[in-house]
Structures are given as C-alpha cells and as structure tokens.
Design an enzyme around this catalytic site. Sequence first.
Site, mmCIF file in Angstrom:
data_model
loop_
_atom_site.group_PDB
_atom_site.id
_atom_site.type_symbol
_atom_site.label_atom_id
_atom_site.label_comp_id
_atom_site.label_asym_id
_atom_site.label_seq_id
_atom_site.Cartn_x
_atom_site.Cartn_y
_atom_site.Cartn_z
ATOM 1 N N SER A 713 0.723 -0.781 -0.171
ATOM 2 C CA SER A 713 0.288 0.447 0.482
ATOM 3 C C SER A 713 0.683 1.281 0.171
ATOM 4 O O SER A 713 0.058 1.881 -0.104
ATOM 5 C CB SER A 713 -1.034 -0.072 1.726
ATOM 6 O OG SER A 713 0.160 -0.220 2.377
ATOM 7 N N LYS A 756 -6.707 3.682 8.660
ATOM 8 C CA LYS A 756 -4.746 4.113 8.404
ATOM 9 C C LYS A 756 -6.166 5.654 8.590
ATOM 10 O O LYS A 756 -5.360 6.571 8.831
ATOM 11 C CB LYS A 756 -5.040 4.094 7.654
ATOM 12 C CG LYS A 756 -4.044 2.805 6.364
ATOM 13 C CD LYS A 756 -3.926 2.584 5.302
ATOM 14 C CE LYS A 756 -3.228 1.123 5.265
ATOM 15 N NZ LYS A 756 -3.160 0.842 3.852
#
Length: 838
Positions: A713, A756
């Site tokens: 990611s 996140k």
Amino acid sequence: MTNVNNEQMEFNIPAELPVLPLRGVVVYPMMWLPLTVGQERSIRLVDDALVDTSQQRIIGLFTSRDPNVEEPTPDQVYEVGTAAVVHRMLRAPDGTIRLIVQGIERIRTTGYLQEQPYLRANVEVVPDAEEGSLEQEALMRTTLDLFRRLVSLVPHMPEELETAAINAQSPRQLAYLVAASTRMEPEQAQEILEIDPVSQKLVRLNSILSKELEVLELGRKIQTQAQDEMTKMQREYFLREQLKAIQKELGEGDEQEAEIQDYERRIAEAGMPAEADKEARRELDRMRKMPTQAAEYTVIKTYLDWMVNLPWSISTSDDLDIAHARAVLNEDHYGLDEIKDRILEFLAVRKLRLERRAAQAEGGETPVEDEHKDMIRREREGVILCFVGPPGTGKTSLGQSIARALGRKFVRLALGGIRDEAEIRGFRRTYIGSMPGRIIQSLRRVESRNPVFMLDEVDKLGRDFRGDPSSALLEVLDPEQNAEFRDHYLDVPFDLSQVFFITTANWVDTIPQPLLDRMEVINLSSYTEDEKVNIAKGYLVPRQIKENGLRPGEVAFEEPALRRIVREYTREAGVRSLERQVGTICRKVATQMVEKGGAGPVVVTAESVPQYLGRPKFLEDVAERVETPGVATGLAWTPVGGDVLFLEATKMPGSKGFMLTGQLGDVMKESAQAALSWVRNRAKDYGIAEDFFTKNDIHVHIPAGATPKDGPSAGVTMATALVSLLTGRPVRKDVAMTGEITLRGQVLPIGGVKEKVLAAKRFGLTTVILPKRNEGDLEDVPEAVRAKMKFVFVERVEEVIEAALTPATNSHEAEALEQVSAPEPEAAPEPVIEVTAS
C-alpha cells in the site's frame, strides 16, 4: 629348582613348568581352590603333569589378560602367577576334569619354551617381602576389622572365614585369604598378587574392602527401607481388617463402603448422560473390589471426583430482557455498536425460540423425535464469536459485560503460549498425575454448563512436538461437534453446545484457516479522539479516581485536558495508555492532598497537564518533515491500529542505482521498484532529464529503521516522494496517502481504510488520498471523522501527484532545473528543460 616351605610342607619348584592359563580367576599362594578344565590342550597339560613324577604334580597357574580368549598366547597371559600343586583330579562324564589345587608360591615367567601342545615356560620364584613393622601390624588389624564387617553383611560368607582370618599366621597369609574371599574384578585380584611388599598389598586391599562395604551397606539400607515399608503396609492392612471387624460388631458401617455409597448417591444426582453414567458406575464397581491401600484405588477415586463435580445438568437461566441487556452493555462500554447489536440479536432469537416452543407445547402439537430435537438445538445454540482488534480496545472486558447482560457466569482461559494439545483435550489416565484439559477444568470451576467462555489470545497459540492446540480447538469451537466433546481424561462425551464461546485476537493471520472458519469474526477498530475522550470521561476517570482512594468531587478533568493527554501523551489504538496517564495524574493529586492536607477539588486543565505528566511525548511534526522535496506522508496498518509513515527520498551523483533502507519486506521493495519504473517511464512528462538516472543514485528510506515494514500500500507514496524529489515540489503538509500501484500507473485498492484514516486524523492531517475502489470503505469511518476531513479518490498515479504536490513555482522550477538537469562540470552545457506542474 627352588625349595619352598609351605604350611609345614616342602616343595621343590622346578625352573621349567607347564603354564595353565586361567580365565577370570586368580590363584593365590597358600590358598586351596577347585578348578574345572575343559580345553583339550589344558587336559593334556594336566595329564602330563600328573604322569611326570619329577615335576611333583606342580604346574604354573597364570591369569589371561582377556577372559574371552579361549587359547591365549604368551603375550596374552600375565607374567606373574602362582606355582600350584594338583592334589586331586576327577574326570567328569562331560569330558572335563575337576582339580583341587594348592597355591605354593609366586612365580614369574622369564621366557616361554613352547606353545604347542600347551604352553611351557622358564619361571623364577618371587617371594613376598614382609617388613614386620608397626605400620604393617596396624594395616593387618584394619584389614581384619573390615573383613569382619564384610562377613557380617554377606550372607553366603561363613563365619569360619572370619575365624580363619583371625588365625592367620602372617600378614601375607591374611592378605591372600581376604583377597581370595572378597568379590573383586580380575584386574584388581591380579594387582593384589603382583604388589610388593605385603604392607602395600594390605593398603590396596583395604581400599577395595572399604568400597565394597559402602556398596553392601547402602544395599542393606535400601533393603531395610523396603522391608519397613512392606511391614508398614501389612500392619495397616491388619489394622483395617480389625477395624472392619470391630465396626461390624458395633453395628457401624465400613468406611470404604460408606465412601462408595456416597459416590453412588452423587453419581445419581449428577444428571450424567447414559454413557457417562455407565462409565462412572463401572469405575465405582472396580473401586469396590479393591483394597483402599492399592495405588489404583486413589486413581479411580480422583476420576470419580471429577465426574461427579462436573456441571452435567447445572445451568443458569438467560435474562432475555433486551432493554436490560442494552443498558448493561452501554453502561460498561462506549461505542462498539456492532458487537452490542450481535448480542441483542442472540437474545432476541433465543427469546423467540423459547416462546414458540412453549406455544407448541400448549397447542398439543406432535413432538419431534428426541434425536431430531437435539440436532436442531445443537445447530442453533452454538455461538462462537471472535473479537479481532488492536490491544486496549476492550475485547476481554466485553466478555464480562456480555455475561452480565445475559445473566450467565463468566470464565476466561488465556491461550497465549499454550503448546501442548493435552492442555485442551486433557491427559490420558495412563499417566501418573493425569487430569482433564483446561476446558473441562474451567467448567468445573465455574459450576455451569452454559457460561460465557472467553478464549483469550487465540492468535498466540503455539505448536511443537507435543501437538497442535489449535487443531484440538476445532472440535471445541464447532457447533456441529462440540455437543459430544470427548476429553482424553474423562473419555466420555461432554456437551459444550450450550456454552457461549468468545475468542479474542489482535490479528487473524496466525489463526489456522479451518479454525477461523468456525468463528464469526467481529472487528474492533481503533478509537477516534472523540471516542477516547468520551471513554475517559465515562469510564476511565471514575475508575482511576476510585482505585486511587479519591472521591468524585476531589479531582476533575476538563475536556481540553483529556484531549491534550490523548494527542500529546498517548499514541495508541486503544485506551490502556490513556488510562495509565489518567491514573498518574490521580496519584499525584492524591500525593498532594496527603502532603498539604488539602481537600480539593483539584481541576486538571489543559495548561496544567505538563505539571503532572512532564513534557509532551508526541508532537505533530508532519508539517516540518514534509517541507523538503522528496518527503511524502503515507498511511500504514499495524496490528495495534493505523500509523503514519514518512518516506524520504534523496539523490546524489553516482552509478549505484536505487537503494532502499528501513528494514523493508520483499513486497514493499517490489512496490518501490514499480514506483521507480513508473517515474522513469514518465520522466519526460515531469521535466526530468533522460540521462539523470544513469548519472545519479536515488536512496529511499523509511524511518523507524528498527521496525520491520512490508505490504504494497505504500506504492503511491513512494511514487509521490520520487516525483517530489526530482521536480523539487514539496508534498502538501496536510496530505496523507495510501494505495498500491501498477507499472501502468493504476492505483489498486488496499485494506485497513478505517485504521489508516483514524491514524491520519490522530496526526492532524486533513486530506487523505485513497484508491477509487475503496470509496465504499469510508462507511466504516465514524461520521464525526469524515465531516472534518477531505478525501480524494484516485484511479491513476497522475491524479495522486496532482493532488499531493504543491503547485510548481519559479523557485521550484529553478531548483529542479539546477538539480535534475544540471550538466557535469567537465561536460558541455545541456539544453535547459522547463519543468511545469502536472
């Protein structure tokens, strides 16, 4: 020929004697000994010696060095032996001959004359040297005392040996008599024969006697203890038999019979299933037929104690009041709506099922067969939840709240570090000290067959040569099988289908897939700042005030103070560190009250927090760290919640290529290579010189180098950092990003969006760049967080660059022209490439 006087008999020992090798036997002078001769050459030697009158029936007896050699050669025979006279010979029916020999004197071979048909050698007499000193007299007395003790300890040694030793006429005779009567190895016996003078023989002999006495005395002690134990057991047996007779005469019951009757009553009252009841009664019958002092009696008694004390039919009634359950869950925990809804759903379904069963019973409907009813009950009763989330988010305490809401008992089993399969399924009764597994032990301890059973830290189970505990849990956590869970110790089925199982884990990667498939996974995400503040006000502060001996009115926390503690003194997904900081403040307030005698109230404000906790531990440095081109802010998921990563890129002249540091995993390294390839492919679009990558090195580093990092990611973050470095345009201070990239520049979806985003909010970032395909995941983010942040959804890396980098300015363009496309000092100047914003 040597003249020797032995026991008032004179013998002339020839200088040449036939040699008879002995295996494992040493013959001493002045001793009589029976011998058996079976070898052909030895028989011939004896026959020749008895026929030759000049030899006076004297032969040489020497011990073989290796008793396993049947026909030893001269070098396999000791040099020192004994001259002996053959007094009697008897031929046996098996072909062997039996001899009675008398040792005369020590002799030594000086050379062999022949080896066939038997050994023959020249010999010389080597008499023992006697000193006649006081030391020799003392040694004789010591030897005699030791020998007396030896005779008293060895049953097969007659007392006449002791008398013979006392009547020994010389130290030499005493030494050889004792040596011949004592058990010792052939090497030791040969050593006694060879030692000179006699006093040294006695010293060595005393050493051997002392060791032999130690062994014999220890054996006698062990034998005495064993006999005493047997005598004690026999005495107890007779006393018990007498006690039984007395009790019978008095009309009183037998103690053993009373104990067996008690077990019969408890087995009948336990409500066991048919198979368990049959096994318990079978063991009780075995117990009735054996004496109480038998070892197996205690084993059976322990087994029956477990059987009758298990909650076979003991259960608690569920509190099916939905409103009450909701109030209890809200009282104990803030938020966690998904879990609370799941518990309320369980109660509602159970309540409806019970009401419909009652209606069917009142309506007189045809009952379903018992087996079919049991099958339906097992299918619907089984509830196995798995709470997965970072540490400190309240997974364990949730189990207690659920038990309180349901009105059930609560039991917790910590699985962390368990490596033995028998810890779950129990130990078989073949082993000493066997006992059931922890599942059965916990149910016995809680005394209910339907508790809320929490299996804590299921993701930290180990495995080794003793088995795999996670495989044993497959049956425990399967509603289709746990109705007949069979513990190895009990060896009868126990119904676990009524148990409300809850497991907890920090992540699911280490949980075997078959086990994970049996559980209903409910994820607990990180808490937002507002949630932490509300939890602190409603739960943590009151609890710490009480635990630290304060009253509610003596200390108060303002909301800004709690927010400052959350922002500057804690950085976690849960609230454990927050509670520790609140506890620290409460303890300091308590100390001040005790020292100064104040009664409060003490108000903790945002300004006074450093007075209690010291300087802030976490500062928001995102703005400072991204001021320089080449630094980008990325978002990461960890087992303890979301986190922010700063990717730093720099360049320098050279030809080493692309370097990556920061303890990166293989997947992250591959993402960095993909990002570099994409940047090189689009270099012309961003005004980067074509030969830049051949004349310069690029180094990408992710700080916190001691922490391992991996995952795809960070691809868009790496590409953004590289473009920022090579174009001189810094990344915006309020932007964080996450997403996987391809070589074609596509941005692929990632996981952990909620964690996140919460991490970005925790660090004060207001804009988050996410893959377009993750747009639906924002529904998991609390509405309060979404309202305060801006989200940019992208499908291409070009969109990320445009949203993340600051607009191109003249200063940025000048820096880019100078650093990216500057010519080598000795080379001719190259054309200036103008850098424009993408």
